[in-house]
Write an enzyme that holds these catalytic residues in place. Structure first.
Site, PDB file in Angstrom:
ATOM      1  N   GLY A 176       0.819  -1.212   0.000  1.00 41.99           N
ATOM      2  CA  GLY A 176       0.000   0.000   0.000  1.00 41.99           C
ATOM      3  C   GLY A 176       0.852   1.261   0.000  1.00 41.99           C
ATOM      4  N   GLY A 177       2.171   1.080   0.091  1.00 41.09           N
ATOM      5  CA  GLY A 177       3.069   2.241   0.080  1.00 41.09           C
ATOM      6  C   GLY A 177       2.958   3.108   1.326  1.00 41.09           C
ATOM      7  N   VAL A 244      -5.027   1.340   8.098  1.00 43.97           N
ATOM      8  CA  VAL A 244      -5.827   0.199   7.623  1.00 43.97           C
ATOM      9  C   VAL A 244      -6.549   0.462   6.294  1.00 43.97           C
ATOM     10  CG1 VAL A 244      -7.834   0.856   9.038  1.00 43.97           C
ATOM     11  CG2 VAL A 244      -7.536  -1.531   8.377  1.00 43.97           C
ATOM     12  N   THR A 309      12.925  -8.009   1.482  1.00 49.06           N
ATOM     13  CA  THR A 309      14.320  -8.303   1.127  1.00 49.06           C
ATOM     14  C   THR A 309      14.530  -9.723   0.611  1.00 49.06           C
ATOM     15  OG1 THR A 309      14.779  -8.951   3.408  1.00 49.06           O
ATOM     16  CG2 THR A 309      15.309  -6.669   2.800  1.00 49.06           C
ATOM     17  N   TYR A 517       4.406   5.956  21.829  1.00 53.66           N
ATOM     18  CA  TYR A 517       4.261   6.537  20.503  1.00 53.66           C
ATOM     19  C   TYR A 517       4.439   8.044  20.648  1.00 53.66           C
ATOM     20  CZ  TYR A 517       2.398   6.661  15.770  1.00 53.66           C
ATOM     21  OH  TYR A 517       2.256   6.798  14.411  1.00 53.66           O
TER      22      TYR A 517
END
Ligand SMILES: Cc1cc2nc3c(=O)[nH]c(=O)nc-3n(C[C@H](O)[C@H](O)[C@H](O)COP(=O)(O)OP(=O)(O)OC[C@H]3O[C@@H](n4cnc5c(N)ncnc54)[C@H](O)[C@@H]3O)c2cc1C
Length: 597
Positions: A176-177, A244, A309, A517
């Site tokens: 989704g970048g 999301v 990767t 956070y």
């Protein structure tokens, strides 16, 4: 298919997102997603002539409503100077693509969609860190993918990897970048052709098993579409990162993501039973749904957090749960962050964990209040004043100290009633005051808005970003204090004019610790290279976090942004093991995005 038993059922929407949330979006992401910022093209915060701030579009609960307090709060408390202006460039420059002719001949006719469009190439070469968005608005991405191939099946993934190995083409996988680790940035020095593998067409739920409560899902599906599809069977996945709407199952697995409701549904590693991955040395195929297995080291763990990767993750068997009977927001006020933290700690001990429970500090509490929309009636306005008076005058909560715990309860009616009773009982012993569903829901809404707000602030020469860590309970206060101190010091060293905005949230609880956070931002007027300045301060904050017992990341991952801290996190031998695994699986470095190590 025999496994499928379809039910008609209710869809549970994440907080702050409304009906339109589940609407179908055009296949071409460039049609609806911004090319230089977060989210839907029609959705942005704008400053109106009379000082009101309004969220445009119609996608969110508070879309098109006017927020009268935001401007004053942003100017006074955050230090955003709304008289400054900083328009984004009209067009984003792109270098011409490097073409491997033989590879192009080999893939011709094998895939439905191959794009050399510059817009697509740029879209597939970045995530959503502040630094990347700044470059899109004012500069240039140093290296972008040369073309984008949209795959629609596992077989196509196998073919593409085989041809990339044969022709020595680098592949980078796009979900989704939405990563915030520079994971999709192309290595500047890469001279091979770079092909982005777009997984968005590979987005089907292949089967749902309501007896075992498992589902086989293709990994290009976004969280939003996954829940929409699962709702047809009366079940949910429940993984709800704040991204999301746009992030994908493949991205979650690759980054070891964590959803807001992890207490009920688990983190991604608790949800995934098995994965199918196409690597340059073959396909790791274990679409299994055993409840547990003892067969040597768990290969899922090599894939979880692999950050693109080692190969293309094409399918996963996931755990599902019945749709909750009840989903309810709540909030509790505490006199200060220390008391709130103590409450969170005791809650972690009690083992009565609502689906989500978060403690936000005073800055973030005020942030949420500043997003309050205009009262809809005189009565509502009057009631707001009464509540404020009651809390500050009668209950003696200091407006500049109080903080808020926001809660999502989910489950059966009985489960939710039991949890509510226990949570509010515990809150009482820390002088917590039940502050209602609306404040709770607004708290979660803020997290869906944060990237839109970050883009809004950027127009006024203010840059901001979030970062996070996981830390043992005993180190929680020290980590917060030292991050705050270090950021202020580093900003002043670098000539940041006004006090930076720093705000904390304890966003998850665990038996042994919590997730912290952090939002951090500052006005960069007068600073010649704001991105460099910001990055140095962010690195200093990470150094401070790790010095005080915090981890490199709780859920964002490493990418290239935090690579320099990997040795400290996993040690020399750890780095060597990861290098050797990579070397064995991908000797020609086809998946050469240089994430992790
Ligand atoms: C506003 C905002 C809120 C966020 N909230 C959260 C949150 O609450 N919790 C959280 O954990 N994260 C959060 N994130 C970070 C981000 O959403 C997650 O890291 C997410 O898991 C990335 O998924 P994606 O599909 O967008 O992956 P991408 O950004 O497309 O890719 C991320 C990495 O995964 C690799 N990859 C993607 N798909 C595959 C695949 N199929 N096979 C192999 N490799 C693949 C890519 O190559 C890349 O290295 C947030 C980000 C933003 C901007």
């Amino acid at each position: 298919m025999i496994r499928i038993q379809q039910l008609q059922s209710q869809i549970v929407e994440p907080a702050g997102l409304k009906g339109q949330y589940y609407e179908q979006r055009p296949q071409n992401k460039l049609e609806w997603f911004k090319n230089n910022g977060w989210g839907y093209k029609d959705t942005k915060f704008i400053l109106e002539q009379d000082g009101a701030v309004r969220l445009t579009g119609n996608k969110y609960r508070f879309s098109n409503q006017r927020m009268m307090k935001f401007k004053d709060w942003a100017e006074a408390k955050v230090g955003i100077d709304l008289s400054l202006n900083c328009e984004a460039q009209a067009e984003i420059p792109a270098n011409p693509p490097i073409i491997n002719e033989q590879f192009m001949n080999a893939i011709q006719g094998q895939f439905n969609e191959i794009s050399f469009d510059n817009g697509q190439r740029i879209l597939h070469s970045h995530g959503h860190t502040m630094q990347e968005i700044y470059e899109l608005r004012h500069g240039k991405l140093a290296r972008i993918v040369d073309c984008v191939v949209f795959i629609n099946s596992h077989a196509q993934a196998e073919l593409l990897v085989k041809l990339a190995v044969e022709h020595n083409v680098m592949l980078t996988v796009y979900g989704g970048g939405t990563n915030v680790t520079w994971a999709l940035q192309c290595p500047k020095e890469e001279r091979r052709m770079i092909v982005s593998v777009d997984t968005s067409r590979m987005n089907h739920v292949r089967w749902v098993d309501r007896k075992n409560m498992t589902a086989l899902v293709e990994t290009g599906v976004t969280g939003k579409d996954l829940e929409k599809e699962l709702s047809r069977y009366g079940v949910v996945c429940g993984h709800e990162p704040d991204s999301v709407e746009f992030s994908t199952l493949g991205g979650w697995i690759s980054t070891r993501a964590s959803g807001m409701k992890k207490n009920r549904y688990g983190n991604i590693e608790d949800i995934i039973l098995s994965v199918k991955v196409v690597t340059p040395t073959g396909t790791l195929s274990q679409s299994l749904d055993y409840p547990r297995v003892s067969s040597g080291p768990d290969l899922n763990q090599i894939v979880l957090g692999s950050e693109g990767t080692i190969g293309i993750i094409t399918e996963a068997v996931i755990k599902i749960k019945a749709q909750p009977e009840v989903c309810k927001y709540e909030s509790i006020l505490f006199h200060n962050f220390a008391l709130g933290t103590e409450f969170m700690y005791k809650l972690s001990r009690s083992k009565v964990w609502p689906a989500s429970v978060r403690l936000v500090d005073n800055n973030q509490f005020q942030f949420g209040m500043a997003l309050k929309t205009m009262p809809h009636s005189k009565r509502e306005e009057f009631m707001d004043k009464v509540k404020k008076y009651f809390i500050t005058q009668f209950m003696q909560y200091d407006p500049d100290q109080m903080c808020l715990v926001t809660v999502v309860f989910e489950g059966t009616k009985q489960e939710v009633e039991f949890q509510e009773k226990k949570v509010f009982e515990l809150a009482k012993s820390y002088k917590g005051f039940r502050a209602g569903a609306e404040n709770g829901e607004r708290g979660y809404f803020l997290t869906y808005m944060i990237a839109y707000l970050r883009d809004f602030a950027m127009q006024f020469q203010f840059i901001a970003e979030s970062f996070e860590t996981a830390v043992g309970w005993k180190n929680v206060p020290a980590v917060c204090e030292n991050i705050q101190r270090r950021i202020v010091e580093e900003c002043s060293k670098r000539g940041v004019e006004k006090e930076p905005f720093v705000s904390f949230r304890i966003s998850q609880v665990y038996d042994t610790g919590a997730t912290i956070y952090v939002y951090f931002g500052f006005g960069y007027k007068g600073i010649s290279d704001p991105v460099k300045c910001y990055s140095e301060i962010e690195d200093a904050a990470r150094e401070e976090i790790m010095k005080n017992g915090g981890s490199i990341s709780h859920h964002h991952g490493v990418g290239k942004l935090r690579k320099q801290f990997m040795q400290k996190q996993i040690g020399d031998t750890g780095v060597e093991i990861l290098k050797r695994i990579k070397q064995q699986i991908d000797p020609k470095n086809i998946f050469g995005n240089q994430n992790l190590i």
